[in-house]
Design an enzyme around this catalytic site. Structure first.
Site, PDB file in Angstrom:
ATOM      1  N   ASP A  54       0.849  -1.260  -0.095  1.00 44.04           N
ATOM      2  CA  ASP A  54      -0.098   0.055  -0.024  1.00 44.04           C
ATOM      3  C   ASP A  54       0.900   1.367   0.184  1.00 44.04           C
ATOM      4  OD1 ASP A  54      -2.780   1.008   0.123  1.00 44.04           O
ATOM      5  OD2 ASP A  54      -1.924   1.861   2.149  1.00 44.04           O
ATOM      6  N   GLU A  60      14.500 -15.051   0.106  1.00 43.46           N
ATOM      7  CA  GLU A  60      14.734 -16.384   0.628  1.00 43.46           C
ATOM      8  C   GLU A  60      13.756 -17.382   0.747  1.00 43.46           C
ATOM      9  OE1 GLU A  60      15.151 -15.124   4.767  1.00 43.46           O
ATOM     10  OE2 GLU A  60      16.459 -13.388   4.303  1.00 43.46           O
TER      11      GLU A  60
HETATM   12  C1  NOJ Z   1      -4.599   2.836  -0.889  1.00 42.15           C
HETATM   13  C2  NOJ Z   1      -5.656   2.043  -0.662  1.00 42.15           C
HETATM   14  O1  NOJ Z   1      -5.602   1.416  -1.686  1.00 42.15           O
HETATM   15  C3  NOJ Z   1      -6.595   2.896  -0.117  1.00 42.15           C
HETATM   16  O2  NOJ Z   1      -7.887   2.276  -0.104  1.00 42.15           O
HETATM   17  C4  NOJ Z   1      -6.152   3.341   1.079  1.00 42.15           C
HETATM   18  O3  NOJ Z   1      -7.398   4.668   1.577  1.00 42.15           O
HETATM   19  C5  NOJ Z   1      -4.927   4.428   1.145  1.00 42.15           C
HETATM   20  N1  NOJ Z   1      -3.987   3.536   0.343  1.00 42.15           N
HETATM   21  C6  NOJ Z   1      -4.368   4.505   2.539  1.00 42.15           C
HETATM   22  O4  NOJ Z   1      -3.975   3.216   3.100  1.00 42.15           O
END
Ligand code: NOJ
Length: 587
Positions: free
Chosen positions: A228, A301
């Site tokens: 993310d 790994e």
């Molecule tokens: C990207 C994620 O896909 C989204 O849903 C989220 O709100 C933001 N990152 C923050 O984590």
């Protein structure tokens, strides 16, 4: 009746000659299906999807033919941002089940031959994470505070935020702390909601913790991680003010528009010279790459089959390619492709550059049209260019409404282009049913923090997160046994329920299943692309191995090239013509 004439090869020749995947490099050509757990299938009737619900429906995904699933977060979380606010990275939230439920899901998926990718949220934790609770209780300058980004405020008494950064969801990216007696204290950074404090990636403890989290899930047997906000972990030294470019989207990303098309056509739209931090001091800093080099070693790994996928809203594409260098991540989502407008020259240009730039670093390209953050693609394509919202802005009551029939037609055609390209494709749950965005969701049902934090100026992402329909005549369309659903489902979902589409050869479900099966049969994911020209103009046509893929974006019918049509996004008349907004595969 249209003239039947040949599609001709261009002089440009192949734009990508990806190396042939080794047997264990499944990810180079995989079709990955994104599951958004809270909206997939609810087994216990509380109106929120859960892990046992997913396990029970895995056979439907195996039947669809996908190679892997990616699960959005299911970890312990107060759900301030639907689980992207993690309070415990090693436990399952009771909303979704238990760790034993996760193990059962993983085993069930593996038995069906499906790989499992889980979400990793390293840019920020939840404000309920024990580390952040400790940090708030600790003094400025303490080791506890050093795991996050605390700063003194500016101005008299430190009453102004340390810099001018804005949260992606709206409002300042800083929140001021207060002591037990209410005395105002330092500020902490949150690029997203205040309940999502950003980690300090300069901290060795943070680095060690995430390597340990990676190992925790790798040891359980997961096949990879979707990372993310991969472009956000490192911030520019000194946290300088952001000189906001008004053209940029919330995450520092400017999608191509139809207007840009003119520039592309006359050559002015060439790939700009990329520089570090050009998207702002919080995005795409060179230092993020050190983190991924370390992670690649950890993942390595465990063998060559485990992968890292970057969610990085980075442009230009040459900067994005940095994330998939041989010693970094395996893949990165191609959001430039996702945001390509319905305009043939831009589509061709984006595909060409994506393949060329990734090819330079030896990485496969990914293709994606929808996910849980953007308006579903059939609805995007049902709007005129001028009406297009920014990707994560959403559509609601009072906004221009998409033309559902046009959007559905174009959505199916775009899917055939995506699945006909070499590389790996990511599908978002429900797109195989042709689900549109819920564009008339009552505003008081909205839960995305974007809606509140933008002072009700951006509707946000709830419209693409509505629970999906399984059975037309069941409570909550088969999503939950009690009829509960955390977001209301639109009536239009009934006709699109999976059981209604199951036996219909012209359904969107059948189109996806056929496309995935043919893609595997002709090894399109591992293929090479060669552009073709077509006398019709505003038509994108390419050859991938034995298959010709062609989409008609010209607005009028054009002749089909010779060959046998093996798949069409809509049934064709037998007149040798390809109607507007339709795509075909031929051999
Ligand atoms: C990207 C994620 O896909 C989204 O849903 C989220 O709100 C933001 N990152 C923050 O984590």
């Amino acid at each position: 009746m249209a003239d039947r004439s040949d599609a001709r090869r261009t002089v440009t020749g192949p734009v990508a000659a990806p190396r042939r995947p080794a047997a264990d490099e499944w990810w180079r050509h995989a079709v990955v299906y994104q599951i958004y757990p809270r909206s997939f299938a609810d087994s216990d009737g509380d109106g929120i999807g859960d892990l046992p619900g997913i396990t029970a429906h895995l056979p439907a995904l195996a039947d669809l033919g996908v190679d892997a699933i990616w699960l959005s977060p299911f970890y312990v979380s107060p759900q301030a941002d639907a689980g992207y606010d993690v309070a415990d990275y090693r436990r399952v939230d009771p909303l979704f089940g238990t760790l034993a439920d996760f193990d059962a899901l993983l085993a069930g998926a593996h038995e069906l031959g499906l790989k499992v990718i889980v979400d990793l949220v390293p840019n920020h934790s939840s404000s309920a994470h024990p580390w952040f609770v400790d940090a708030l209780a600790a003094a400025p300058g303490s080791p506890q505070r050093d795991r996050y980004i605390f700063r003194d405020g500016k101005g008299p008494g430190g009453s102004e935020p340390p810099n001018n950064w804005e949260s992606v969801f709206g409002g300042s990216a800083w929140t001021r702390t207060a002591g037990a007696d209410g005395t105002p204290g330092q500020w902490y950074l949150h690029l997203f909601a205040p309940e999502q404090p950003d980690f300090n990636w300069g901290s060795a403890e943070v680095q060690e913790e995430f390597e340990s989290v990676l190992r925790f899930w790798l040891d359980r047997g997961v096949d990879g991680f979707r990372v993310d906000v991969a472009h956000g972990l490192a911030k520019a030294p000194g946290l300088p003010d952001h000189h906001v470019d008004p053209r940029l989207g919330a995450m520092g990303f400017e999608p191509p528009t139809a207007k840009d098309a003119r520039a592309h056509l006359d050559g002015a739209g060439a790939e700009p010279t990329p520089t570090d931090g050009q998207m702002g001091p919080m995005w795409d800093q060179n230092e993020v790459h050190e983190i991924y080099r370390r992670w690649r070693k950890v993942v390595g790994e465990y063998g060559h089959e485990r992968i890292l996928v970057a969610e990085a809203w980075v442009q230009p594409l040459s900067r994005l390619a940095n994330y998939v260098r041989a010693d970094e991540m395996h893949q990165a989502f191609n959001f430039t492709f996702l945001e390509t407008p319905w305009y043939a020259p831009i589509l061709q240009d984006v595909v060409t550059r994506s393949l060329q730039l990734n090819n330079r670093v030896g990485a496969p390209t990914t293709w994606v049209l929808s996910n849980h953050d953007v308006v579903r693609h059939p609805s995007r394509f049902g709007l005129a260019d001028a009406e297009q919202p920014k990707p994560q802005q959403g559509i609601g009551l009072g906004d221009p409404q998409p033309d559902a029939a046009l959007g559905s037609k174009r959505g199916r055609a775009a899917t055939l282009v995506m699945l006909g390209l070499p590389g790996s494709a990511y599908l978002y749950q429900g797109e195989e049913l042709g689900l549109p965005e819920h564009t008339t969701l009552p505003d008081d049902a909205r839960q995305d923090p974007t809606w509140l934090r933008s002072q009700h100026t951006r509707r946000g992402r709830d419209g693409c997160r509505v629970p999906i329909p399984w059975v037309a005549d069941a409570p909550a369309l088969g999503f939950s046994p009690t009829g509960e659903s955390w977001l209301p489902q639109p009536e239009s979902f009934r006709a699109l329920a999976r059981d209604r589409q199951a036996g219909d050869p012209d359904s969107t479900l059948a189109l996806y299943r056929d496309a995935i099966a043919l893609r595997r049969h002709y090894a399109l994911g591992a293929g090479t692309l060669e552009w073709l020209t077509h006398p019709g103009g505003r038509v994108v046509a390419f050859r991938n191995g034995d298959v010709t893929v062609m989409i008609n974006m010209s607005g009028h019918e054009v002749p089909l090239p010779p060959g046998e049509v093996i798949l069409a996004s809509l049934p064709l008349k037998d007149d040798g013509a390809l109607p507007a907004d339709v795509a075909v595969w031929l051999v």
